[in-house]
Design a protein around this motif. Structure first.
Motif, short mmCIF file in Angstrom:
data_model
loop_
_atom_site.label_atom_id
_atom_site.label_comp_id
_atom_site.label_asym_id
_atom_site.label_seq_id
_atom_site.Cartn_x
_atom_site.Cartn_y
_atom_site.Cartn_z
N MET A 104 27.12 33.74 -27.08
CA MET A 104 28.35 32.96 -27.22
C MET A 104 28.35 32.23 -28.57
SD MET A 104 29.81 33.76 -24.44
CE MET A 104 31.09 32.69 -23.89
N ILE A 105 29.54 31.88 -29.03
CA ILE A 105 29.67 31.19 -30.32
C ILE A 105 29.67 29.68 -30.05
CG2 ILE A 105 31.12 30.86 -32.35
CD1 ILE A 105 32.19 33.71 -31.87
N ALA A 106 28.59 29.00 -30.46
CA ALA A 106 28.44 27.57 -30.16
C ALA A 106 29.22 26.68 -31.13
CB ALA A 106 26.97 27.19 -30.18
N PHE A 107 29.35 27.14 -32.38
CA PHE A 107 30.15 26.39 -33.35
C PHE A 107 30.55 27.32 -34.48
CE2 PHE A 107 25.88 26.11 -35.09
CZ PHE A 107 26.07 26.25 -36.46
N VAL A 108 31.57 26.91 -35.23
CA VAL A 108 31.94 27.66 -36.44
C VAL A 108 31.93 26.69 -37.62
CG1 VAL A 108 33.34 29.36 -35.21
CG2 VAL A 108 34.45 27.32 -36.12
N ARG A 109 31.46 27.19 -38.76
CA ARG A 109 31.45 26.37 -39.98
C ARG A 109 32.00 27.23 -41.11
NH1 ARG A 109 26.00 25.02 -40.77
NH2 ARG A 109 26.29 23.11 -39.56
N MET A 127 33.79 29.67 -26.10
CA MET A 127 34.50 30.95 -26.03
C MET A 127 34.87 31.26 -24.58
SD MET A 127 33.35 34.74 -27.29
CE MET A 127 33.91 34.66 -28.97
N VAL A 128 36.14 31.57 -24.38
CA VAL A 128 36.62 31.93 -23.04
C VAL A 128 36.91 33.43 -23.03
CG1 VAL A 128 38.44 31.58 -21.33
CG2 VAL A 128 37.57 29.63 -22.65
N VAL A 129 36.19 34.14 -22.17
CA VAL A 129 36.31 35.60 -22.11
C VAL A 129 37.17 36.00 -20.91
CG1 VAL A 129 35.04 37.77 -21.95
CG2 VAL A 129 34.03 35.83 -23.17
N ARG A 130 38.22 36.76 -21.18
CA ARG A 130 39.06 37.31 -20.12
C ARG A 130 39.08 38.83 -20.29
NH1 ARG A 130 38.50 33.06 -18.17
NH2 ARG A 130 39.99 31.39 -17.76
N ASP A 138 41.45 40.77 -20.92
CA ASP A 138 42.30 41.23 -22.01
C ASP A 138 42.24 40.36 -23.27
OD1 ASP A 138 43.41 39.08 -20.79
OD2 ASP A 138 45.47 39.82 -20.80
N SER A 139 41.32 39.38 -23.30
CA SER A 139 41.27 38.52 -24.48
C SER A 139 39.94 37.80 -24.65
CB SER A 139 42.39 37.45 -24.39
OG SER A 139 42.13 36.57 -23.32
N LEU A 140 39.67 37.42 -25.89
CA LEU A 140 38.55 36.54 -26.24
C LEU A 140 39.18 35.37 -26.98
CD1 LEU A 140 35.98 39.08 -27.76
CD2 LEU A 140 35.77 37.94 -25.57
N THR A 141 39.08 34.17 -26.43
CA THR A 141 39.72 33.01 -27.06
C THR A 141 38.66 31.98 -27.41
OG1 THR A 141 41.64 33.41 -25.64
CG2 THR A 141 41.59 31.34 -26.85
N LEU A 142 38.75 31.49 -28.65
CA LEU A 142 37.80 30.49 -29.14
C LEU A 142 38.50 29.13 -29.16
CD1 LEU A 142 34.86 30.80 -30.05
CD2 LEU A 142 35.69 31.03 -32.40
N GLU A 158 34.44 22.04 -20.93
CA GLU A 158 33.76 23.01 -20.06
C GLU A 158 33.60 22.47 -18.64
OE1 GLU A 158 30.30 23.94 -22.43
OE2 GLU A 158 31.40 25.45 -23.59
N LEU A 159 33.35 21.17 -18.51
CA LEU A 159 33.22 20.57 -17.19
C LEU A 159 34.55 20.58 -16.44
CD1 LEU A 159 31.49 18.98 -15.10
CD2 LEU A 159 32.28 16.89 -16.23
N LEU A 160 35.63 20.26 -17.14
CA LEU A 160 36.96 20.22 -16.51
C LEU A 160 37.30 21.56 -15.85
CD1 LEU A 160 38.99 18.29 -19.24
CD2 LEU A 160 38.39 17.44 -16.96
N GLN A 161 36.87 22.66 -16.48
CA GLN A 161 37.20 23.98 -15.95
C GLN A 161 36.44 24.33 -14.67
OE1 GLN A 161 37.73 27.20 -19.06
NE2 GLN A 161 36.91 25.54 -20.30
N THR A 162 35.45 23.51 -14.30
CA THR A 162 34.73 23.77 -13.06
C THR A 162 35.53 23.26 -11.85
OG1 THR A 162 33.46 21.70 -13.10
CG2 THR A 162 32.50 23.60 -14.24
N ALA A 163 36.58 22.48 -12.11
CA ALA A 163 37.46 22.03 -11.02
C ALA A 163 38.43 23.15 -10.66
CB ALA A 163 38.23 20.78 -11.44
N SER A 164 38.68 23.35 -9.36
CA SER A 164 39.57 24.44 -8.98
C SER A 164 40.98 24.21 -9.52
CB SER A 164 39.61 24.63 -7.47
OG SER A 164 39.26 23.47 -6.78
N GLY A 165 41.55 25.29 -10.05
CA GLY A 165 42.91 25.22 -10.58
C GLY A 165 42.98 24.79 -12.04
#
Length: 199
Positions: free
Chosen positions: A1-6, A50-53, A55-59, A72-79
């Motif tokens: 995964m990409i941890a940061f970009v510079r 990075m969010v992998v779907r 049909d897409s890779l979104t940074l 990242e923590l917020l996404q562990t909540a359902s919905g």
């Protein structure tokens, strides 16, 4: 995964920034407060998730590691998907989110577009014990340069998001009384965006 970009900022749009890394332009989705810190032609370092779907890779890019970890923590909540997690960080700072979730503050969470009463209650229930206490490390400008600097940053942030310079100036003046001795540029930018959306 990409941890940061510079790399050098090649472009800033309403919702993302293009950062050139090794001759490749990476499109990084960012909140308005993160975009306000970026300048085309200047170097930037952004922690990323990075969010992998199928049909897409979104940074997604962030101002700091705390914001990234909260996202990242917020996404562990359902919905809560990446777009809603980013919207939460666009409207509320990480400490505001911690305070709202720990304090059962449904009203504050429903200020985020896409979160209703039930959604807010579910987020609170699922994250209350994991979100942690406010860190008190809100993004702030050093007092020595705070005076004029925040105005320029908020103004450039609004113009970078597509608002006309004249409207941006009015919004900066409208939120000036909220600046205080140590302006929080991200909070002031959010307040200015609210002012513009009401206009």
């Amino acid at each position: 995964m990409i941890a940061f970009v510079r790399g050098q900022v090649a472009a800033v749009t309403l919702s993302s920034a293009v950062v050139e890394v090794g001759g490749v332009g990476l499109d990084v989705m960012c909140t308005p407060s993160t975009l306000a810190t970026l300048r085309v032609g200047q170097q930037a370092t952004l922690p990323t998730s990075m969010v992998v779907r199928e049909d897409s890779l979104t940074l997604f890019g962030f101002t700091d590691e705390d914001e990234k970890q909260t996202f990242e923590l917020l996404q562990t909540a359902s919905g809560v998907g990446p777009k809603l997690a980013q919207a939460m960080l666009a409207v509320l700072s990480t400490d505001d989110l911690r305070t709202a979730i720990a304090g059962d503050d449904v009203k504050t969470l429903t200020r985020v577009p896409g979160i209703g009463q039930k959604g807010a209650q579910r987020i609170i229930l699922e994250l209350r014990d994991r979100i942690g206490a406010p860190t008190g490390s809100g993004r702030q400008v050093a007092p020595a340069s705070a005076g004029a600097l925040w105005r320029d940053q908020v103004h450039q942030g609004l113009v970078g998001l597509g608002w006309p310079a004249r409207d941006a100036e009015k919004a900066v003046e409208a939120v000036a009384p909220e600046a205080g001795d140590v302006p929080d540029v991200a909070a002031l930018l959010r307040a200015a965006l609210r002012t513009l959306s009401k206009a």
